[in-house]
Design an enzyme around this catalytic site. Structure first.
Site, short mmCIF file in Angstrom:
data_model
loop_
_atom_site.label_atom_id
_atom_site.label_comp_id
_atom_site.label_asym_id
_atom_site.label_seq_id
_atom_site.Cartn_x
_atom_site.Cartn_y
_atom_site.Cartn_z
N GLU A 96 1.03 -1.30 -0.10
CA GLU A 96 -0.10 0.08 0.05
C GLU A 96 0.90 1.29 0.12
O GLU A 96 0.36 2.17 -0.45
CB GLU A 96 -0.81 0.11 1.38
N ASP B 96 -7.86 8.32 -3.90
CA ASP B 96 -7.47 7.29 -4.88
C ASP B 96 -7.64 7.36 -6.21
O ASP B 96 -8.30 8.06 -6.70
CB ASP B 96 -7.49 5.95 -4.11
#
Length: 167
Positions: free
Chosen positions: A37, A46
């Protein structure tokens, strides 16, 4: 892309801590910001426009404009992984290795429990086909209708760890 030796060693060291520890190391990496991540201490949107912070945490509790600390990020990740475990463990009806479970926690942390519960991957697990289930991870490389190299890399690493218990 193969898993880096540093990540492999960190995951192996986490095995005694169980599936949540394995998933946490996969997500954060050996250095705390070099896992699947990465980490961002300021909230951002995102690739599909979802407000996100830290190691991929999403939710209404994110405070835009706040700079999160490393400790806050690790606490959010731990809380999220406990939630993932509670969401998916009841659906896994067979015994699986902790490495497989840890890889699945990492996967579900990324794609969501709803997607997992209706997946061929889960069906294969419950049929006892661990290899077939782990191979299904390679199908989950799209976000927003587009295939992402980062997701391809992530799924290969998760698949590798998923299969460790079968070797």
């Amino acid at each position: 892309m193969a898993m880096s030796p540093a990540l492999r060693n960190s995951v192996m060291a986490a095995i005694s801590g169980g599936a949540i520890a394995i998933a946490s190391v996969l997500i954060t990496g050996p250095g705390g910001n070099d896992g699947l991540e990465g980490v961002r201490y300021k909230p951002y949107k995102d690739v599909v426009g979802v407000l996100t912070v830290c190691y991929g945490h999403t939710g209404k509790d994110i405070m835009p404009g706040k700079t999160y600390t490393e400790a806050e990020c690790k606490a959010l990740l731990n809380k999220d992984l406990i939630t993932v475990a509670r969401q998916i463990n009841p659906y896994i009806k067979v015994d699986i290795p902790e490495t497989t479970r840890g890889a699945l926690y990492s996967f579900v942390y990324n794609v969501g429990a709803g997607n997992f519960r209706t997946s061929t991957l889960l069906r294969k697990i419950n049929q006892g086909d661990i290899k077939g289930a782990c191979d299904q991870l390679r199908r989950w490389t799209y976000a927003g209708g587009k295939q992402w190299k980062g997701l391809m890399t992530r799924r290969e690493v998760e698949r590798d760890v998923c299969l460790w218990g079968k070797q």
